[in-house]
Design an enzyme around this catalytic site. Sequence first.
Site, PDB file in Angstrom:
ATOM      1  CG  HIS A 135      -2.036   0.977   1.097  1.00 27.91           C
ATOM      2  ND1 HIS A 135      -1.914   2.307   1.416  1.00 27.91           N
ATOM      3  CD2 HIS A 135      -3.295   0.809   0.623  1.00 27.91           C
ATOM      4  CE1 HIS A 135      -3.059   2.906   1.152  1.00 27.91           C
ATOM      5  NE2 HIS A 135      -3.905   2.036   0.670  1.00 27.91           N
ATOM      6  CG  ASP A 164      -9.329  -4.425  -2.565  1.00 31.30           C
ATOM      7  OD1 ASP A 164     -10.462  -4.549  -2.087  1.00 31.30           O
ATOM      8  OD2 ASP A 164      -8.932  -3.412  -3.145  1.00 31.30           O
TER       9      ASP A 164
END
Length: 397
Positions: free
Chosen positions: A275, A332
Amino acid sequence: AIDISRLRAETGFITLDNGFVNTGSCTSAVTFLNGEKGILRYRGYPIEQLAEKSNFLEVSWLLYYGELPTKAQLENFEKKVASFNKLPEGLETIISTFPKTAHPMGVLSSATAALSAYYQDHLGPNPTDNDKEELFAQLLGQVKLIVARSYRNSQGLDPIESDSSLSYSKDFLNMMFGEADDEVAKALDVLLILHADHEQNCSASTVRVVGSSHANIFATISGGIDALWGQLHGGANQAVLEMLEEIKNAGGDAEKALEKAKDKEDPFKLMGFGHRVYKNFDPRAKIIKVQCDKVLEKLNVNDPLLTIAKGLEKQALEDEYFVKRKLYPNVDFYSGIIYKALGIPTNMFTAMFVLGRLPGWMSQWKELREDPAAKICRPRQIYTGATERNYKDLGER
Ligand code: ACO
């Protein structure tokens, strides 16, 4: 004070920040996140508390208006969103004529932009507060309908009407499958809450860039949908499931996938890992993992992909490559397994993300349009092309 514009004009001094890794593009009071500590708060409220105690429409209100609603405000808002329970007839026809194999994100982006053809009163450059509130409720109601319609069309099934007596998430599941369980709807609601906003991510920034030109809201949100479609952003949830399927079909060897992801010659990345901002853990992934176990147990699903996902996570967290680069599962990594258990086709996962992210986009659009300091987004560049040269006629080239 330094006059940056003058300095730039005179000296050509420009900051280069590829991918805007360290550039603040705006001020915002909507969402706070601290990537080192794994903190995410909407309007000051920790995501963990909202996921446990709130519901999606309440969180939407909170993001948009900045405060938790009173009981009366929430009831009115729920009614208002539920009142947008139809799509214009022409749009229903357009959706039904898309090929059944069309990717739902393409359908969703086009249909959202196409709303501009039916609501022309909302195309002006300066929407009033009332207009903005109306549009907020309208899009929450109608984007849900578009997603459900696009699914029914892809399956060759007739649409199911929206039922205003049901909660937002339950109504959505009902429009998809003709039935919805309370616990499963609650799990979906939590997923939507976790996706509702995430400060200046790629799609929210797109919404701000498009909105900064005073484009209408349908075009602006359609732009956000397109940005979310990419694999490095919202498209990751579809890519994770496809990756897990591939690993399963190749005999379930997670080690091989890890080695491939570490190989710099290979473009393959471990989808659902890493991320831009979270360098410790993604707080949303922690909550989703628990939801995932709950949903699979409730639905009595024994999904081998979950076992592979857990194995992959365990190995990656012990692997020097991932540890050194602070790569952890993101939101996700597990959401696709839940969507799959709910019966949602893999290519629709990112459209589910749109449902969740919509209030965040709308809240940031409102903030942008009400910010007296806001300017049209127009970055500069460092030119690296040819210096001046003379045009050569075709025969001389
Ligand atoms: N698998 C393998 N290596 C990775 C991964 C991954 N998933 N993610 C990052 N890396 C490596 C990079 O190759 C780079 O290595 P290097 O320093 O040796 O060159 C290092 O980790 C840093 O990565 P960057 O790409 O510079 O990080 P950036 O902040 O630009 O990208 C991103 C973040 C796009 C999320 C990236 O981690 C990625 O592609 N992940 C997979 C896709 C994904 O899951 N996206 C969803 C993000 S969450 C969301 O949008 C909802």
